[in-house]
Design a protein around this motif. Structure first.
Motif, PDB file in Angstrom:
ATOM      1  N   VAL A  89       0.851  -1.189   0.000  1.00 54.93           N
ATOM      2  CA  VAL A  89       0.000   0.000   0.000  1.00 54.93           C
ATOM      3  C   VAL A  89       0.885   1.236   0.000  1.00 54.93           C
ATOM      4  N   TYR A  90       0.463   2.246  -0.760  1.00 55.31           N
ATOM      5  CA  TYR A  90       1.179   3.518  -0.850  1.00 55.31           C
ATOM      6  C   TYR A  90       0.259   4.625  -0.377  1.00 55.31           C
ATOM      7  N   ALA A  91       0.733   5.409   0.565  1.00 55.79           N
ATOM      8  CA  ALA A  91      -0.027   6.550   1.074  1.00 55.79           C
ATOM      9  C   ALA A  91       0.894   7.762   1.095  1.00 55.79           C
ATOM     10  N   PRO A  92       1.077   8.430  -0.053  1.00 52.76           N
ATOM     11  CA  PRO A  92       2.039   9.535  -0.099  1.00 52.76           C
ATOM     12  C   PRO A  92       1.653  10.735   0.740  1.00 52.76           C
ATOM     13  N   GLY A  93       0.383  10.864   1.105  1.00 54.90           N
ATOM     14  CA  GLY A  93      -0.025  11.961   1.964  1.00 54.90           C
ATOM     15  C   GLY A  93       0.333  11.752   3.416  1.00 54.90           C
ATOM     16  N   CYS A  94       0.801  10.563   3.747  1.00 59.69           N
ATOM     17  CA  CYS A  94       1.205  10.251   5.124  1.00 59.69           C
ATOM     18  C   CYS A  94       2.718  10.455   5.278  1.00 59.69           C
ATOM     19  N   GLY A  95       3.195  10.250   6.492  1.00 52.52           N
ATOM     20  CA  GLY A  95       4.613  10.421   6.775  1.00 52.52           C
ATOM     21  C   GLY A  95       4.918  11.540   7.745  1.00 52.52           C
ATOM     22  N   THR A  96       3.891  12.080   8.412  1.00 51.01           N
ATOM     23  CA  THR A  96       4.060  13.196   9.346  1.00 51.01           C
ATOM     24  C   THR A  96       4.601  12.690  10.679  1.00 51.01           C
ATOM     25  N   HIS A  97       5.909  12.499  10.728  1.00 52.51           N
ATOM     26  CA  HIS A  97       6.541  11.719  11.793  1.00 52.51           C
ATOM     27  C   HIS A  97       6.965  12.532  13.012  1.00 52.51           C
ATOM     28  N   ASP A 147      13.870  10.029   5.667  1.00 49.00           N
ATOM     29  CA  ASP A 147      13.654  11.466   5.598  1.00 49.00           C
ATOM     30  C   ASP A 147      14.932  12.177   6.077  1.00 49.00           C
ATOM     31  N   ALA A 148      15.132  13.414   5.661  1.00 50.82           N
ATOM     32  CA  ALA A 148      16.288  14.184   6.121  1.00 50.82           C
ATOM     33  C   ALA A 148      16.185  14.580   7.586  1.00 50.82           C
ATOM     34  N   HIS A 149      14.989  14.460   8.158  1.00 45.94           N
ATOM     35  CA  HIS A 149      14.762  14.865   9.547  1.00 45.94           C
ATOM     36  C   HIS A 149      14.426  13.648  10.407  1.00 45.94           C
ATOM     37  N   HIS A 150      14.889  13.668  11.641  1.00 50.18           N
ATOM     38  CA  HIS A 150      14.684  12.539  12.545  1.00 50.18           C
ATOM     39  C   HIS A 150      13.220  12.416  12.973  1.00 50.18           C
ATOM     40  N   PRO A 151      12.662  11.198  12.974  1.00 45.11           N
ATOM     41  CA  PRO A 151      11.252  10.974  13.352  1.00 45.11           C
ATOM     42  C   PRO A 151      11.061  10.945  14.862  1.00 45.11           C
ATOM     43  N   ASP A 152      11.165  12.099  15.494  1.00 46.26           N
ATOM     44  CA  ASP A 152      11.126  12.154  16.952  1.00 46.26           C
ATOM     45  C   ASP A 152       9.807  11.671  17.531  1.00 46.26           C
ATOM     46  N   GLY A 153       8.689  11.925  16.818  1.00 39.33           N
ATOM     47  CA  GLY A 153       7.400  11.463  17.318  1.00 39.33           C
ATOM     48  C   GLY A 153       7.262   9.956  17.277  1.00 39.33           C
ATOM     49  N   VAL A 154       7.718   9.332  16.206  1.00 42.62           N
ATOM     50  CA  VAL A 154       7.646   7.872  16.095  1.00 42.62           C
ATOM     51  C   VAL A 154       8.564   7.226  17.123  1.00 42.62           C
ATOM     52  N   GLU A 155       9.737   7.799  17.320  1.00 39.51           N
ATOM     53  CA  GLU A 155      10.642   7.263  18.331  1.00 39.51           C
ATOM     54  C   GLU A 155      10.013   7.300  19.715  1.00 39.51           C
ATOM     55  N   GLY A 201       6.300  11.963   3.328  1.00 46.55           N
ATOM     56  CA  GLY A 201       7.069  12.596   4.392  1.00 46.55           C
ATOM     57  C   GLY A 201       7.477  13.986   3.984  1.00 46.55           C
ATOM     58  N   GLY A 202       8.729  14.353   4.259  1.00 47.39           N
ATOM     59  CA  GLY A 202       9.241  15.648   3.868  1.00 47.39           C
ATOM     60  C   GLY A 202       9.460  15.731   2.364  1.00 47.39           C
ATOM     61  N   GLY A 203       9.691  16.950   1.895  1.00 46.56           N
ATOM     62  CA  GLY A 203       9.896  17.185   0.470  1.00 46.56           C
ATOM     63  C   GLY A 203       9.304  18.526   0.119  1.00 46.56           C
ATOM     64  N   TYR A 204      10.150  19.504  -0.252  1.00 42.73           N
ATOM     65  CA  TYR A 204       9.703  20.886  -0.336  1.00 42.73           C
ATOM     66  C   TYR A 204      10.048  21.552  -1.662  1.00 42.73           C
ATOM     67  N   ASN A 205      10.619  20.808  -2.578  1.00 43.61           N
ATOM     68  CA  ASN A 205      10.782  21.244  -3.965  1.00 43.61           C
ATOM     69  C   ASN A 205       9.710  20.517  -4.762  1.00 43.61           C
ATOM     70  N   PRO A 206       8.741  21.208  -5.340  1.00 37.39           N
ATOM     71  CA  PRO A 206       7.604  20.497  -5.948  1.00 37.39           C
ATOM     72  C   PRO A 206       8.005  19.564  -7.092  1.00 37.39           C
ATOM     73  N   TRP A 207       9.063  19.889  -7.811  1.00 36.72           N
ATOM     74  CA  TRP A 207       9.484  19.015  -8.908  1.00 36.72           C
ATOM     75  C   TRP A 207      10.176  17.762  -8.372  1.00 36.72           C
ATOM     76  N   SER A 208      11.098  17.929  -7.435  1.00 35.77           N
ATOM     77  CA  SER A 208      11.836  16.756  -6.968  1.00 35.77           C
ATOM     78  C   SER A 208      10.951  15.823  -6.154  1.00 35.77           C
ATOM     79  N   VAL A 209      10.044  16.376  -5.343  1.00 37.21           N
ATOM     80  CA  VAL A 209       9.190  15.496  -4.549  1.00 37.21           C
ATOM     81  C   VAL A 209       8.161  14.800  -5.435  1.00 37.21           C
ATOM     82  N   GLY A 210       7.597  15.522  -6.425  1.00 34.33           N
ATOM     83  CA  GLY A 210       6.630  14.890  -7.324  1.00 34.33           C
ATOM     84  C   GLY A 210       7.256  13.776  -8.140  1.00 34.33           C
ATOM     85  N   ARG A 211       8.452  14.012  -8.637  1.00 32.33           N
ATOM     86  CA  ARG A 211       9.134  12.999  -9.458  1.00 32.33           C
ATOM     87  C   ARG A 211       9.541  11.799  -8.613  1.00 32.33           C
ATOM     88  N   LEU A 212      10.068  12.059  -7.411  1.00 28.26           N
ATOM     89  CA  LEU A 212      10.511  10.955  -6.563  1.00 28.26           C
ATOM     90  C   LEU A 212       9.337  10.086  -6.127  1.00 28.26           C
TER      91      LEU A 212
END
Length: 379
Positions: free
Chosen positions: A129-137, A174-182, A293-304
């Motif tokens: 399953v893929y949920a690209p809108g998720c990942g808010t860690h 992600d480039a940032h540590h998942p402090d909430g999941v930890e 998860g993270g991703g703030y360049n619309p082209w790189s995040v959309g393509r990835l």
């Protein structure tokens, strides 16, 4: 365990709420992300209706599996009033610069939470399953944190557990540590958590020596870590840990902010690094949940993230794009950011980056070696 059959084909959980909502014209999450993945996947012919599910919006009682009722109610009230009191701002960190009040400040994260909870149910007997809108860690039980209001990775793991899945591996690139999941699972021996994240990057948690009580492995990466650094981490740490832990499900948070073009980190990977992680993890487990998860360049995040959906379906992300997917990428805008000016052609012409290779850094080898010693003892 439920009696439903394993999923035959990967499922994509999306929603139109991501198309029209924004954290604000000044916020890093003003850019389109999930809607781009949906549009680009359809333009490529990769998202037939049989594989698409509209995410439900989670009800407060379901979200309270990890978040406090008072915090959930505060988000609902903030959306209704389009503002918060100073007391609510202090207690729940809503209405701050990082976590602003916007039109869908409850409905959007509740939709991501609903997708995460649904994913755990869908994967009860296997599948992808893929949920690209998720990942808010980053979200915490009683407060927003780091652009994250509800912690849908935590909710997805809890949903998998309720579906009868015992051992779960959570991998976060992600480039940032998942402090909430930890915080949620640091003492749970049935959850393996491995995070690769940029060192000295917000939230400045996830130090190499942080062990917790359960199976917790943090690997801070130095600036400019590239594809070969990640490949080394994958082969020498992540895969051996999974082989030892033998999870019943893998949850991969595939933040796109570790790529070179992203403005919120100084890591230097291409999207090939993420694709290779997905490919390597898929055969390791009968249940696989892929999150954004993270991703703030619309082209790189959309393509990835679109390429990640392709990999999940056994499709090799193409170098050359036809007219329809090119038009999706050419229509993107990035208001107020200097990187959008004179942008390189490949942002709109290809799904796959050129590899970004180099010698594996000595500090990466050293830190992986230290974690491998712990691996023999803890997992």
């Amino acid at each position: 365990m439920t009696t439903q059959s394993p999923l035959v084909r990967p499922l994509f959980i999306g929603s139109e709420i991501y198309r029209g909502s924004s954290y604000g014209a000044w916020h890093p999450l003003r850019v389109p992300r999930v809607s781009t993945v949906m549009d680009l996947s359809r333009a490529l012919g990769w998202l037939p209706s049989q594989q698409y599910i509209t995410s439900p919006r989670a009800k407060p009682v379901a979200i309270s599996a990890w978040h406090t009722p008072a915090y959930i109610a505060a988000l609902q009230a903030a959306e209704a009033a389009q503002g918060v009191s100073e007391e609510v701002r202090r207690r729940h960190h809503i209405g701050t610069h990082s976590n602003p009040v916007f039109a869908e400040v409850f409905r959007r994260p509740a939709t991501s939470a609903g997708g995460a909870l649904l994913a755990g149910e869908l994967l009860a007997n296997g599948g992808r399953v893929y949920a690209p809108g998720c990942g808010t860690h980053h979200a915490m039980p009683d407060r927003a944190n780091g652009f994250c209001y509800f912690n849908d990775p935590v909710l997805s793991i809890l949903s998998l557990k309720r579906s009868g899945v015992k051992r779960i591996a959570y991998i976060d690139i992600d480039a940032h540590h998942p402090d909430g999941v930890e915080r949620a699972f640091e003492a749970d021996p049935d959850v393996l958590m491995i995070s690769t994240h940029e060192e000295n990057r917000w939230p400045r948690t996830g130090a190499l020596g942080d062990e917790g009580v359960g199976n917790l492995f943090n690997l801070p990466l130095p600036k400019h870590s590239h594809d070969d650094d990640m490949a080394y981490v994958l082969s020498e740490l992540i895969l051996p840990a999974l082989q030892t832990f033998r999870p019943d499900a893998i949850v991969l948070q595939c933040g796109a902010d570790a790529v070179e073009e992203d403005p919120q980190s100084t890591l230097a990977m291409s999207n090939n690094a993420h694709f290779e992680v997905i490919r390597a993890l898929l055969p390791m487990c009968p249940r696989f949940l892929l999150l954004g998860g993270g991703g703030y360049n619309p082209w790189s995040v959309g393509r990835l993230w679109t390429g990640a959906w392709g990999v999940l379906n056994g499709i090799d992300p193409p170098r050359d794009l036809d007219d329809a997917p090119r038009r999706v990428l050419q229509a993107l805008t990035w208001s107020g950011h200097s990187r959008a000016k004179n942008r390189p052609k490949y942002w709109s012409s290809t799904l796959r980056d050129d590899p970004r290779n180099g010698p594996v850094k000595d500090v990466v080898r050293e830190r992986v070696g230290k974690l491998k010693k712990r691996l023999l003892v803890h997992v």
